[in-house]
Write an enzyme that holds these catalytic residues in place. Structure first.
Site, short mmCIF file in Angstrom:
data_model
loop_
_atom_site.label_atom_id
_atom_site.label_comp_id
_atom_site.label_asym_id
_atom_site.label_seq_id
_atom_site.Cartn_x
_atom_site.Cartn_y
_atom_site.Cartn_z
N ARG A 46 0.85 -1.20 0.00
CA ARG A 46 0.00 0.00 0.00
C ARG A 46 0.88 1.24 0.00
O ARG A 46 0.60 2.24 -0.64
CB ARG A 46 -0.95 0.01 1.21
CG ARG A 46 -1.68 1.34 1.34
CD ARG A 46 -2.91 1.33 2.25
NE ARG A 46 -2.84 0.44 3.37
CZ ARG A 46 -2.15 0.66 4.50
NH1 ARG A 46 -1.47 1.78 4.66
NH2 ARG A 46 -2.16 -0.23 5.47
N TYR A 98 -16.38 16.87 -15.39
CA TYR A 98 -16.84 15.48 -15.34
C TYR A 98 -17.88 15.33 -14.21
O TYR A 98 -17.67 15.82 -13.09
CB TYR A 98 -15.63 14.55 -15.10
CG TYR A 98 -16.04 13.13 -14.82
CD1 TYR A 98 -16.89 12.44 -15.68
CD2 TYR A 98 -15.59 12.47 -13.68
CE1 TYR A 98 -17.29 11.13 -15.40
CE2 TYR A 98 -15.98 11.17 -13.40
CZ TYR A 98 -16.83 10.50 -14.27
OH TYR A 98 -17.23 9.22 -13.99
N ASP A 170 -7.03 19.31 -13.86
CA ASP A 170 -7.30 17.96 -14.34
C ASP A 170 -6.94 17.94 -15.82
O ASP A 170 -7.62 18.54 -16.65
CB ASP A 170 -8.79 17.62 -14.11
CG ASP A 170 -9.14 16.21 -14.56
OD1 ASP A 170 -8.45 15.67 -15.45
OD2 ASP A 170 -10.12 15.65 -14.04
N LYS A 195 -7.87 6.83 -19.06
CA LYS A 195 -8.18 7.39 -20.36
C LYS A 195 -6.97 7.27 -21.30
O LYS A 195 -6.49 6.18 -21.53
CB LYS A 195 -8.68 8.82 -20.18
CG LYS A 195 -9.76 8.96 -19.08
CD LYS A 195 -11.01 8.22 -19.42
CE LYS A 195 -11.97 7.93 -18.29
NZ LYS A 195 -11.99 8.73 -17.11
O1 P1T Z 1 -13.03 7.21 -13.93
P1 P1T Z 1 -11.85 7.68 -13.15
O2 P1T Z 1 -10.57 7.03 -13.52
O3 P1T Z 1 -12.10 7.67 -11.67
O4 P1T Z 1 -11.61 9.22 -13.56
C1 P1T Z 1 -12.51 10.23 -13.25
C2 P1T Z 1 -12.36 11.38 -14.21
C3 P1T Z 1 -11.63 12.48 -13.83
N1 P1T Z 1 -11.46 13.54 -14.65
C4 P1T Z 1 -11.99 13.56 -15.88
C5 P1T Z 1 -11.79 14.75 -16.76
C6 P1T Z 1 -12.73 12.47 -16.33
O5 P1T Z 1 -13.25 12.53 -17.56
C7 P1T Z 1 -12.94 11.35 -15.48
C8 P1T Z 1 -13.74 10.17 -15.89
N2 P1T Z 1 -14.57 10.41 -16.99
C9 P1T Z 1 -15.39 9.49 -17.58
C10 P1T Z 1 -15.53 8.23 -17.15
C11 P1T Z 1 -16.13 10.00 -18.74
O6 P1T Z 1 -16.68 9.20 -19.53
O7 P1T Z 1 -16.18 11.23 -18.92
#
Ligand code: P1T
Length: 378
Positions: A46, A98, A170, A195
């Site tokens: 961890r 998001y 972000d 992503k």
């Molecule tokens: O899904 P996760 O890895 O927890 O990430 C969250 C997140 C954070 N910031 C941005 C700009 C994002 O687009 C996302 C996740 N977005 C999607 C799942 C989506 O389809 O827009």
């Protein structure tokens, strides 16, 4: 070292134990110690894991950051950055973001005593106008999800810096290949590595980067104390994905530009949101701040929400799915999918149409992508 070289080599020296050229999946929770407290720098996974450490070093180098930390998801990374704030503190946030980030801020962190003001960050003066003596952070997405609005990171950093307000960006949509917020004055960069960085829609992960040691230390404390860390296999897959980020982004962008121009030329499409189009109000900022326009775009077809839902159901190459940034193309209806957690009044107030469709343009053949959209729009 240039970007493409760093993506393949930084943090990824031959394995010291075996000479393995590729960083192994250290699928272990613990490490045998020679004597109590006497170990090789690894005590519990961890806290630290060699596969994760390699990914953290590589991603930090891509953001030109001194420090990087990996998390179990983009949301876990976002939560770690927000944990720099305490009850009573206030943050100014982009009004287009998001849906899951909005949900974390509005439904979890507000309960913990933080407060948030949402503003149109495409105008830096609206950020300045929203600062109060309680403001400790400005939170940007640029480009925003899903309206592809840009924020001038340098201009907003100049507003935040003198007031001691942290600027967090972000950078998920742009990727470090196209934009490095720390170089423009931001204090913290956050990614959903789910992503483009992972790039193959097979892992969920997050990342934070910073140059300030105090911020890094606080987020590292959170990472270990809360424990939302990615497993070694996910780190391995993400590290494998990032090696091709540069080549993938060039293809994503080439296809996205072609799809954006195709949609913009159609009379049955009301509006296209893509920073690389001459019609984007911030094209000049995009050219100045980014090294390209990326693979994401949104559009509003004419014919209302019914037609939009029909189009999203009819595409065959574009899969109807949440998420983005993988090699395969995705189509999404944000208000019923990724942005459903944002109340309709708030969506309407900042211009997120119920009919909006979002595309994550993949790296398939441009001809096949345009043929698919042509038949779906017909
Ligand atoms: O899904 P996760 O890895 O927890 O990430 C969250 C997140 C954070 N910031 C941005 C700009 C994002 O687009 C996302 C996740 N977005 C999607 C799942 C989506 O389809 O827009």
């Amino acid at each position: 070292m240039d970007f493409a070289t760093k993506a393949i080599h930084v943090g990824q020296e031959a394995d010291p134990a075996t000479g393995a050229t590729i960083v192994p999946i250290y699928q272990t929770s613990t490490y045998t110690q020679r004597a109590p407290g006497e170990h090789l720098g690894f005590d519990y996974s961890r806290t630290i894991n060699p596969t994760r450490l390699a990914l953290e070093r590589c991603l930090a180098s891509l953001e030109n950051a001194r420090f990087g930390l990996c998390f179990a998801s983009g949301m876990a990374a976002t939560a770690a950055a927000l944990d720099l704030l305490s009850a009573g503190d206030h943050a100014v946030v982009t009004d287009d973001l998001y849906g899951g980030t909005f949900r974390l801020f509005d439904k979890v962190l507000r309960r913990d005593g933080l407060s948030f003001t949402y503003v149109d960050v495409s105008d830096p003066s609206s950020v300045a106008g929203a600062l109060t003596d309680k403001t400790r952070m400005v939170w940007l997405e640029t480009p925003t999800n899903p309206l592809m609005k840009l924020a001038d990171i340098k201009a907003i950093a100049a507003i935040c810096g003198p007031r001691g307000v942290l600027l967090a960006v972000d950078n998920t949509f742009a990727t470090p290949f196209l934009q490095n917020p720390l170089d423009l004055g931001a204090d913290i960069v956050v990614h959903s590595t789910t992503k483009y960085i992972g790039g193959h829609s097979d892992t969920v992960g997050g990342f934070t980067a910073a140059n300030r040691e105090d911020l890094h230390t606080a987020m590292k404390f959170h990472q270990n104390a809360v424990g939302a860390v990615p497993g070694p296999l996910d780190c391995f897959l993400t590290l494998r994905g990032v090696k091709t980020l540069a080549v993938r982004m060039r293809e994503h962008e080439r296809n996205a530009q072609a799809v954006a121009e195709f949609l913009a030329a159609r009379t049955d499409v009301e509006q296209v949101y893509y920073p690389g189009l001459a019609s984007h109000p911030q094209l000049e900022l995009a050219k100045r701040q980014m090294r390209g326009f990326g693979g994401m775009l949104s559009f509003v077809p004419k014919g209302g929400v019914q037609r939009s839902r029909a189009i999203a159901t009819k595409t065959k190459v574009f899969s109807l799915a949440e998420s983005l940034g993988g090699v395969e193309s995705l189509i999404c209806h944000p208000v019923s999918m990724t942005h459903g957690s944002i109340p309709k009044e708030e969506r309407d107030a900042h211009g997120l149409s119920d009919a909006l469709l979002r595309l994550s343009v993949g790296i398939e053949s441009e001809r096949d992508l345009i043929a698919d959209l042509t038949q779906a729009l017909a």
